[in-house]
Enzyme design. Structure first.
Site, PDB file in Angstrom:
ATOM      1  N   PRO A  87       0.678  -2.592   4.283  1.00 36.27           N
ATOM      2  CA  PRO A  87       1.084  -2.201   2.942  1.00 36.27           C
ATOM      3  C   PRO A  87      -0.017  -1.481   2.178  1.00 36.27           C
ATOM      4  O   PRO A  87       0.259  -0.647   1.313  1.00 36.27           O
ATOM      5  CB  PRO A  87       1.415  -3.513   2.242  1.00 36.27           C
ATOM      6  CG  PRO A  87       1.416  -4.546   3.280  1.00 36.27           C
ATOM      7  CD  PRO A  87       0.627  -4.053   4.428  1.00 36.27           C
ATOM      8  N   ARG A 105       9.102  -8.900   0.948  1.00 28.24           N
ATOM      9  CA  ARG A 105       8.392  -8.130  -0.068  1.00 28.24           C
ATOM     10  C   ARG A 105       9.420  -7.531  -0.983  1.00 28.24           C
ATOM     11  O   ARG A 105      10.543  -7.342  -0.641  1.00 28.24           O
ATOM     12  CB  ARG A 105       7.570  -6.947   0.469  1.00 28.24           C
ATOM     13  CG  ARG A 105       7.243  -6.954   1.786  1.00 28.24           C
ATOM     14  CD  ARG A 105       7.377  -6.002   2.821  1.00 28.24           C
ATOM     15  NE  ARG A 105       8.551  -5.369   3.234  1.00 28.24           N
ATOM     16  CZ  ARG A 105       9.764  -5.824   3.221  1.00 28.24           C
ATOM     17  NH1 ARG A 105      10.019  -6.980   2.736  1.00 28.24           N
ATOM     18  NH2 ARG A 105      10.748  -5.133   3.685  1.00 28.24           N
ATOM     19  N   ILE A 119       2.888  -8.307   0.814  1.00 24.31           N
ATOM     20  CA  ILE A 119       2.487  -8.926   2.078  1.00 24.31           C
ATOM     21  C   ILE A 119       3.564  -8.498   3.052  1.00 24.31           C
ATOM     22  O   ILE A 119       4.740  -8.764   2.844  1.00 24.31           O
ATOM     23  CB  ILE A 119       2.468 -10.448   1.962  1.00 24.31           C
ATOM     24  CG1 ILE A 119       1.452 -10.868   0.910  1.00 24.31           C
ATOM     25  CG2 ILE A 119       2.136 -11.061   3.306  1.00 24.31           C
ATOM     26  CD1 ILE A 119       1.466 -12.357   0.634  1.00 24.31           C
ATOM     27  N   HIS A 120       3.170  -7.837   4.073  1.00 20.94           N
ATOM     28  CA  HIS A 120       4.152  -7.038   4.790  1.00 20.94           C
ATOM     29  C   HIS A 120       4.474  -7.566   6.170  1.00 20.94           C
ATOM     30  O   HIS A 120       3.653  -8.155   6.806  1.00 20.94           O
ATOM     31  CB  HIS A 120       3.604  -5.626   4.887  1.00 20.94           C
ATOM     32  CG  HIS A 120       4.645  -4.619   5.138  1.00 20.94           C
ATOM     33  ND1 HIS A 120       5.474  -4.143   4.163  1.00 20.94           N
ATOM     34  CD2 HIS A 120       5.012  -4.010   6.271  1.00 20.94           C
ATOM     35  CE1 HIS A 120       6.291  -3.264   4.695  1.00 20.94           C
ATOM     36  NE2 HIS A 120       6.040  -3.163   5.975  1.00 20.94           N
ATOM     37  N   PRO A 121       5.620  -7.242   6.610  1.00 25.82           N
ATOM     38  CA  PRO A 121       6.004  -7.445   8.008  1.00 25.82           C
ATOM     39  C   PRO A 121       5.565  -6.275   8.880  1.00 25.82           C
ATOM     40  O   PRO A 121       4.463  -5.841   8.802  1.00 25.82           O
ATOM     41  CB  PRO A 121       7.514  -7.491   7.924  1.00 25.82           C
ATOM     42  CG  PRO A 121       7.853  -6.591   6.806  1.00 25.82           C
ATOM     43  CD  PRO A 121       6.686  -6.597   5.879  1.00 25.82           C
TER      44      PRO A 121
END
Lengths: 425, 598
Positions: free
Chosen positions: A272, B509, B495-497
């Protein structure tokens, strides 16, 4: 795959809740196929999105010819020259093979490969202490495979060390074998096709061997800068890490060439962050805004069997920056409600909030170890971005019953020496 | 100001207004001699000179004022708490920790079915649940003992000012007095008042200790309790019907309430809307037995009948304020609801009587709210603190199979308070990663935030429907308390996959799209012609500073541009005449508005 492993655990818990289930075996092939399809569809989706936005997508390997020109080589070997006003390098990184270890390249695999294996990896040795190493070892254990992790010095080096040791403690208690202070010397293939690994214990200098079906290297990643011919463009890299040096604008040593993501020096290696940096850069280049990327307080989660979510400073960093006297750490050991009925061990379910001691006690960092850590941490990361103070968090009413509410109930400080175990509700 | 302070502490004051008496000036002279203070107000507590306004507030802050006021050897206790639930226990413990003499009176009256909820018995699950509940109770009792709080298993009721009668299970009566009282008696489930309700129906009080599986169940009600019970019963494989008189989840955002209902329908829960039961008959005894329910439409004369093994009433809860003698001491109670109106310091119409928890009028009926209110009340009364309980932005979660978490305003309420033109609503559908591989629907999970344009786009309402909504919402609630704005949300990294190569983790998210309030439709399939959830991810057109409107997302839907005529996964020819819209027809000029279908 982490989710697949968690589901195994939930099937086991289910019987405590009255579900009459026997623990079923796991079919690696079925899972791998599903995961691979999903990844392919993501790739597909990205391609389509680019098409729709009229972005020209070339399947070429690019390298610099001069500061404004790039040469692209197709799979067939054809070369095309492309020039541009601005160039962004976002080549990322690839897993590193420890080529100094005999047999590493020939017999080992990396995280790039693990999700594409058609057959189960079987008894696996994971070498490394990064989150990639621990996450892989974690889900392999959860899927029922005999898994060992070999760590040379400390786990999760860049993270809060108290939390890192709780993470590995949980894994050790739940079936992952952890070899601390060891490093492999060589990998050989045996006549039955299995792999024999020889390693040394660095403290005692004793050697040992083990037999595995798979050896997974998770010893770090290298930036993809070698084939780019950066010198032709005049772009400078850090000679140690080989990452591209950038400033706050993401610009390299050449003003119109930029670098974002894992390939840039000093950036958190997170998806991200790269996404946001890329977007902001594009806006600046098109003069739509002058906002810079803020790399502070980037939240992240390590998806080990017991997840670890964190945002802000580790305790060590906070103490280093402000001094022990000026830092207050509130902490608690808690028990998730979903652990109660199946009588799961919650010894490592732990939260700590690192704050400044001076009122209103600004929150410097939050560390949460427990189920769904990502979900829990995300909202608090927003709070920290808003400059949350300990008082404000304490004034937030909890949602009951959740694990997240325990964050808003942190009362015991490390300094007080009192028992931080939560009792009752 | 000082008068208000004493009033909020429930202290009777003797006030001598010097400008209203003839010899005011001479009194002032004398006061100056004895106290060295010429100014007013000049305050004495229990014959001790405290000082003027500032000194009095300081004394309050430091606890000195409390000590001076505490000269009440006339009472057995400094504080008696009636009711040992969340609010009551939290208040009692806090007060005891501050050194006061505290008593808690607690007795659970058995429900008509005969189960006081502390008893347990119901196959493996209820056994395990009851074990947990029992251990909680035990730990509460122990915590009270450790803090030297007198816990009495008796029913408390007022007999006169400052005095209560405690009646135990055997009927033995004892009397106690206290300087202050806190009513924390909470609520019990309400019955319909129709034939057969008390004899044959159960409530949530009974469900968790039911010694047999309830079987095919009719849940009457539309509260969070009703939907949660219906949801988990359906999840356990039982046939469940929910009978709703009018609105679902009254008081909650109605768009979200309808989405909750439809997610429940997806797992097989049947809804009977706009009906009320008029009679419950027992056809067969048993564990469970067989019951017949006759119901009447609220919109006409239609009558329906249904057969069920169990009827669970979840139509609301009534405050336990009827038989505790409140009328004897003049505590005002809302006749209709039975709830006690209080001011912003939880004080009832009688100054030394306070109330916390579900029994209080106009406050969210939530455990943590009661706990917080109880604790802060004790601190104000005995700890010299001033902090009041902040009821606004108390987050809450409905634990239906697909959870709904929210904090702040419902959209309707926000529109009412702020007006539509001053609001911006950002929303998104999302597809949890754990649902992708499992091929679950990609158009169900939904989130929206309501922002106040006046106030820098501050987030005043947050709503999310999806797995783990509770865990998600908690942090957002903390952020809202810190004045979260849309900008800060944008600036915070998710907070990412997934990343195409290292697909190791998953989480939720927030992706936000700008949407004009009137254009609410948002569809997500990229491969429109595929069965939902089969291959492509939903469109997460994360808008940067120049926000993409949801129209763009709609345009982007048939994302397979002309040069790609075949969907790689389903092999469908997406450009040839599929029934319905074709690719070209969906494209619109970006300056025109998209109207929601239908």
């Amino acid at each position: 795959m982490h989710q697949a492993a968690l589901l195994g655990g939930m099937i086991h818990d289910a019987s405590h809740y009255g579900w009459k289930v026997a623990q079923p075996p796991h079919d690696w092939r079925k899972m791998a196929e599903a995961v691979q399809n999903h990844v392919k569809s993501l790739n597909w989706g990205h391609r389509v999105q680019l098409q729709d936005r009229k972005v020209k997508y070339f399947n070429f390997k690019a390298s610099f010819v001069n500061p404004h020109m790039v040469c692209g080589v197709s799979k067939g070997g054809e070369e095309t020259l492309l020039s541009a006003d601005h160039i962004v390098i976002a080549t990322g990184g690839r897993p590193r093979y420890p080529t100094h270890i005999e047999g590493a390249l020939e017999y080992g695999i990396t995280s790039d490969d693990i999700f594409w294996l058609k057959e189960s990896p079987g008894k696996t040795l994971v070498v490394g202490a990064s989150y990639v190493a621990l996450e892989c070892a974690g889900f392999l254990t959860g899927l029922g495979l005999d898994t060992t992790v070999m760590i040379r010095s400390v786990p999760l080096r860049a993270f809060d060390q108290q939390m890192a040791s709780l993470v590995t403690e949980h894994m050790a208690v739940h079936g992952t074998r952890i070899l601390r202070g060891c490093t492999p010397l060589r990998v050989e293939r045996l006549s039955d096709g299995r792999l024999q690994v020889t390693w040394v214990d660095l403290a005692s200098d004793k050697k040992d061997t083990g037999t595995f079906d798979t050896v997974l290297w998770a010893v770090g990643r290298v930036p993809e800068t070698r084939g780019l011919n950066l010198e032709k463009a005049g772009v400078r890299t850090n000679p140690n890490t080989q990452k591209i040096l950038v400033d706050a604008q993401e610009a390299t040593s050449v003003p119109h060439i930029y670098a974002i993501g894992d390939v840039a020096e000093g950036r958190p290696e997170l998806t991200p962050t790269a996404i946001m940096a890329g977007r902001l850069l594009a806006q600046r280049l098109c003069s739509r805004s002058s906002d810079l990327m803020d790399y502070d307080n980037v939240p992240t989660t390590v998806f080990t069997p017991l997840e670890y979510g964190c945002v802000g400073l580790s305790e060590e960093e906070a103490v280093a920056r402000h001094g022990e006297e000026r830092v207050e750490v509130y902490h608690a050991y808690y028990k998730p409600l979903e652990f109660v009925v199946p009588e799961r061990d919650a010894s490592q379910c732990y939260i700590k909030m690192v704050c400044l001691r001076e009122p209103p006690q600004l929150v410097l960092g939050l560390h949460f170890l427990g189920p769904n850590a990502g979900e829990v941490t995300q909202g608090f990361a927003l709070g920290i971005k808003c400059g949350a103070s300990y008082q404000q968090v304490m004034r937030t009413v909890g949602i009951h019953p959740t694990c997240a509410e325990e964050v808003a109930k942190l009362r015991i400080s490390k300094r007080s020496g009192l028992d931080p175990t939560v009792t009752g509700c | 100001m000082v008068k208000e302070l004493f009033s909020s502490l429930g202290v009777d004051c003797n006030i001598l207004e010097l400008d209203q008496v003839d010899d005011g000036a001479s009194v002032q002279e004398v006061l100056s001699e004895i106290t060295n203070q010429r100014t007013v107000p000049n305050i004495f507590v229990n014959k001790v000179h405290v000082g003027g306004c500032d000194r009095t507030f300081q004394a309050h802050q430091s606890g000195l004022l409390q000590k001076l006021l505490q000269e009440d050897p006339a009472y057995d206790y400094d504080l008696i708490v009636i009711g040992g639930g969340s609010g009551g226990l939290s208040c009692a413990q806090e007060a005891a920790a501050l050194g006061r003499r505290v008593m808690v009176l607690d007795l659970v009256v058995p429900s008509p079915q005969g189960t006081s909820w502390v008893k347990h018995n119901w196959e493996t699950m209820t056994e395990a649940i009851q074990k947990h509940v029992g251990s909680l109770n035990w730990s509460y009792r122990r915590a009270l003992r450790e803090k030297a709080v007198a816990y009495v298993n008796s029913y408390g009721e007022f007999v006169e000012h400052h005095k209560i009668k405690a009646t135990d299970g055997k009927g033995q009566e004892t009397y106690y007095t206290a300087a202050k009282f806190v009513i924390a008696t909470g609520e019990r489930p309400r019955y319909l008042g129709i034939q057969g309700d008390k004899e044959y129906c159960i409530t949530s009080d009974d469900l968790f200790s039911l010694p047999y599986c309830p079987g095919a169940t009719l849940v009457v009600g539309a509260s969070s309790v009703a939907l949660e019970c219906a949801g988990f019963l359906a999840g356990l494989g039982l046939e469940v019907t929910v009978m709703v008189r009018s609105q679902l989840l009254r008081g909650f955002d109605q768009e979200m309430a309808e989405k909750v209902a439809s997610s429940m329908q997806q797992i097989g829960v049947r809804f009977l809307r706009k009906f009320v039961p008029v009679e419950v008959q027992q056809l067969e005894r048993g564990s469970p037995g067989k019951l017949k329910v006759v119901a009447k439409s609220t919109e006409g004369t239609e009558m329906i009948e249904g057969l069920y093994n169990t009827v669970l009433l979840a139509i609301g809860r009534d405050s336990c304020t009827k038989k505790i003698g409140l009328e004897k001491i003049g505590v005002k109670v809302n006749e209709k609801t039975g709830k006690i109106p209080v001011n912003d310091v939880e004080q009832s119409s009688v100054p030394y009587v306070y109330a916390v928890g579900d029994v209080v009028e106009g406050k969210p009926e939530l455990t943590p709210v009661a706990v917080q209110a109880g604790r802060l009340l004790a601190r104000r009364l005995f700890g010299g603190r001033l902090e009041k309980c902040d009821y606004i932005n108390a987050p809450t979660v409905v634990f239906t199979p697909l959870e709904y978490g929210c904090c702040g305003y419902a959209e309707e309420k926000a529109v009412e308070v702020y007006r539509k033109e001053n609001l911006e609503v950002y929303h998104t559908l999302f597809w949890p990663l754990e649902w992708t591989v499992a091929c679950r629907d990609s158009n169900t999970c939904y989130a929206k935030i309501i922002c106040s344009k006046f106030d820098n786009d501050r987030v005043i309402g947050f709503h999310v429907l999806g797995p783990k909504a509770g865990e998600i919402t908690q942090g957002f609630a903390a952020a809202m308390k810190c004045g979260l704005t849309k900008q800060l949300l944008d600036d915070t990294i998710g907070i990412h996959p997934t990343c195409a190569q290292d697909d190791v983790g998953v989480t939720f998210r927030m992706w936000f799209l700008r949407a004009e309030l009137q254009y609410r439709q948002l569809s997500v399939n990229s491969c429109r012609f595929l069965p939902v959830g089969r291959c492509s991810p939903p469109w997460r057109s994360r808008s940067p500073r120049g926000w993409t409107s949801c129209r763009r997302a709609a345009e982007a839907k048939p994302l397979l541009s002309r040069s790609l005529s075949r969907c790689r996964f389903c092999e469908d020819d997406v450009l040839s005449g599929k029934p319905g819209d074709s690719v070209g027809a969906r494209r619109r000029d970006s300056s025109s508005a998209v109207h929601p279908p239908g």
